[in-house]
Design a protein around this motif. Sequence first.
Motif, mmCIF file in Angstrom:
data_model
loop_
_atom_site.group_PDB
_atom_site.id
_atom_site.type_symbol
_atom_site.label_atom_id
_atom_site.label_comp_id
_atom_site.label_asym_id
_atom_site.label_seq_id
_atom_site.Cartn_x
_atom_site.Cartn_y
_atom_site.Cartn_z
ATOM 1 N N PHE A 145 0.843 -1.203 0.000
ATOM 2 C CA PHE A 145 0.000 0.000 0.000
ATOM 3 C C PHE A 145 0.875 1.248 0.000
ATOM 4 O O PHE A 145 0.604 2.222 -0.706
ATOM 5 C CB PHE A 145 -0.936 -0.001 1.207
ATOM 6 C CG PHE A 145 -2.209 -0.775 0.964
ATOM 7 C CD1 PHE A 145 -3.009 -0.505 -0.137
ATOM 8 C CD2 PHE A 145 -2.614 -1.767 1.842
ATOM 9 C CE1 PHE A 145 -4.180 -1.213 -0.368
ATOM 10 C CE2 PHE A 145 -3.780 -2.483 1.621
ATOM 11 C CZ PHE A 145 -4.560 -2.203 0.514
ATOM 12 N N THR A 204 1.844 6.466 -6.997
ATOM 13 C CA THR A 204 0.567 6.755 -7.640
ATOM 14 C C THR A 204 0.770 7.448 -8.978
ATOM 15 O O THR A 204 0.189 7.083 -9.995
ATOM 16 C CB THR A 204 -0.292 7.638 -6.725
ATOM 17 O OG1 THR A 204 -0.435 6.975 -5.496
ATOM 18 C CG2 THR A 204 -1.656 7.864 -7.330
ATOM 19 N N ASN A 232 -5.166 -4.511 -6.582
ATOM 20 C CA ASN A 232 -6.464 -4.048 -7.079
ATOM 21 C C ASN A 232 -6.605 -2.546 -6.899
ATOM 22 O O ASN A 232 -7.134 -1.858 -7.769
ATOM 23 C CB ASN A 232 -7.592 -4.766 -6.344
ATOM 24 C CG ASN A 232 -8.006 -6.014 -7.095
ATOM 25 O OD1 ASN A 232 -7.753 -6.122 -8.287
ATOM 26 N ND2 ASN A 232 -8.637 -6.938 -6.393
ATOM 27 N N ARG A 233 -6.126 -2.082 -5.739
ATOM 28 C CA ARG A 233 -6.168 -0.642 -5.497
ATOM 29 C C ARG A 233 -5.375 0.082 -6.581
ATOM 30 O O ARG A 233 -5.827 1.081 -7.136
ATOM 31 C CB ARG A 233 -5.581 -0.373 -4.096
ATOM 32 C CG ARG A 233 -5.165 1.051 -3.831
ATOM 33 C CD ARG A 233 -6.269 1.914 -3.241
ATOM 34 N NE ARG A 233 -6.845 1.366 -2.037
ATOM 35 C CZ ARG A 233 -6.468 1.712 -0.799
ATOM 36 N NH1 ARG A 233 -5.492 2.593 -0.640
ATOM 37 N NH2 ARG A 233 -7.057 1.200 0.248
ATOM 38 N N LYS A 245 -7.017 0.332 -9.912
ATOM 39 C CA LYS A 245 -8.182 1.221 -9.974
ATOM 40 C C LYS A 245 -7.808 2.694 -9.991
ATOM 41 O O LYS A 245 -8.675 3.544 -10.171
ATOM 42 C CB LYS A 245 -9.075 0.951 -8.750
ATOM 43 C CG LYS A 245 -10.026 -0.211 -8.973
ATOM 44 C CD LYS A 245 -11.135 -0.184 -7.933
ATOM 45 C CE LYS A 245 -11.731 -1.557 -7.767
ATOM 46 N NZ LYS A 245 -11.582 -2.062 -6.396
#
Lengths: 229, 450
Positions: free
Chosen positions: B336, B343, B436-437, B440
Amino acid sequence: MIGSIETCDLKHTFKLGKIDVPVLHGINLQVKSGEFVALCGASGSGKSTLLNLIAGLTKPTGGKIIINDTDITNLSENQLCLFRQKNLGFIFQSYNLIPSLTALENVELTLIFAGLPPRERKEKAQFFLELVGLADRMNHKPNELSGGQQQRVSVARALVNNPSVVLADEPTGNLDSHTGREIMNLMRKINIEGKRTFLVVTHDLSLARLADRVIFLRDGLVVEEEVVA
Amino acid sequence: MRFLDGIMLVWRNLLRRKSRTFLTALGVAIGTAAIVGMVALAIGLKENAVRSFDNFQDITVLDIYPGWNETPGPNSQTKQLTEDSVADLKRIPGVVGVMPQTGLYGALEVQMGRMVGEGMQVIGVDAREAEKFDFQLQEGTFLSGSKNEAVISYLVPDYMYQKQRNSRDNKDEGHYYRDPFQEDSGVKPRLDMVNKTLNLVLTRHTGEDSLETRTYKVRVKGMLSEGKGQWGPIIYLPMEMVQEMNEWLGHSGFGTGGRSRGRNHVEYEMVRVKVASRNEVEQVVDGIKALGYQTWSPMEAIKEINSFFLVVQLILGGIGAISLLVASIGIMNTMFMSILERTKEIGIMKVLGATIPSIRQMFLLESGLIGCLGGISGLIVGYIFASLVNMAPQSNLFGMPGEELGDIAVIPPWLVLFALGFSIFIGVISGLLPANRAAKISPLQALRQE
Ligand SMILES: Nc1ncnc2c1ncn2[C@@H]1O[C@H](COP(=O)(O)OP(=O)(O)OP(=O)(O)O)[C@@H](O)[C@H]1O
Ligand SMILES: [Mg+2]
């Protein structure tokens, strides 16, 4: 036609909580194959929004976008990714190179996602880096390059997957006027020699004059079109 | 995206954050090491147990001795082995054969032509049950039940030597026909004793200096295979014959004679019991002990050692399970974090045409690779642990004489593959949510980040 961009009554409204922020109010745009079009307008007029919609990075709230005769309005997110991979090149204002990768690897990255074998993609990446004049900087990391050089890498990266349409959002915005002109000339050269369609957002009217055509936006509408002689 | 390219990209990302990668993988390493250690112990101990079954003796044969009380006193009574005991033992479920045995309470000399032998153990057995015991013979047959028969153990010929012409006093110099402890002993051919007649000469003291001898003639019916039966040079004779010998020896007042015996009451020194199968051994041992006799089975030793190592295994298993759980949370957390940090990169990649599956694949590869790195280091630690355990002195563990123990911890190839596979699996599982995060992430929002 391959390389054409068309928008029909394209509308976009941002939603900020309960408040609607309408940005585009019905844009009808037609870019022919191989054309070099500059998009001008005041800050906040919706240029970036329009470009992002055409790139399929957001979904419009109304209207249609047709690129290469494909209506991308209703494509799924993954289909859009694949569409970009095959048809579009994108150049950012702030270069957006991946800092941990060398110039060559940054250019190769696009082809890695396309699944090209290592040798082929290396040859292609080298070819385009040479084309943008960076033959001697291939193994430099982005932070070892000047802004102009970084933007050249980013131009090479946008071209390496052989896209029919290249979108650029203020590619010269972070550069001095001299370097900006160099980049603009480079894109123009590629546009002519490679027969690729370019849609370039710019603030600089003198640079916009290098295009075939200049489109002016104001408050989400096309207000003026000017064909450069 | 090609798999190898994905690995290459991911590897570079991991190298960018070396210490974080190391710490995240450490959890997996500890867990893997603990689990590899646990399984290696389980495998090694089992292999050892199986090996000692084969080496030591037939595990389904139990030797039963008279019971004795731990606290001597007026009530202390030994539980003797008698005809009644044999009947009792036969009633224990799982017992298929009961064969009483009695030793000779004195020494005897074996003569065969010009060869003599001493120091042999003489055991009288009840031959009626013999076929149930599955004696493995090198040559000949086992006692048939008729009189004046003998069966010798494999070592007996090695204890025979040529009688010196000059005098019997020379025998202390030890002119063994074949010294079992001599390296070159194999050069001379073994003395063939099967189907020969032996003179068994017993000697008893009848007075201060007077000796009396008595000779029994027996025919050797067979020889046991090497390493089978009891250890040492042993002559098996019919029970009645040994009882008669003991009787004769006992009249002297020397030896261990003078035991109180009833008229029809025969005491055995030992009773051998044959159990139907390995699985029933423990149950039969319990039954025998419940009757008040003594017995011992290698199964018990193995069980004790196993239960000791079971504790070690449980501790390792617990450490393994907990650390893998924590490691899994750690991987998730790291992933994470790395997604947050990257990002913008993810956004750029999406604009460049990275598909959702390839973004997901990239992050699964990353977490899987962390798991794999942890697994490899865990295996290394596991190997070190195994070799440390195997270096520890082991010979007294099972308490069996003359037996070489194998490794206590064994890491077979499949365990290596399993450990690697499992750690990669842990990594991938922990990476599912973060991947998955990442998949997306909206490219536009990602690009807005500075
Ligand atoms: N994610 C968003 N959420 C809400 N409003 C937005 C968002 N992105 C843009 N807008 C709004 O849309 C309008 C147009 O923005 P856009 O970025 O398209 O302008 P622009 O023409 O590119 O300006 P500039 O020349 O300064 O880059 C602005 O008023 C802006 O506030
Ligand atoms: Mg803008």
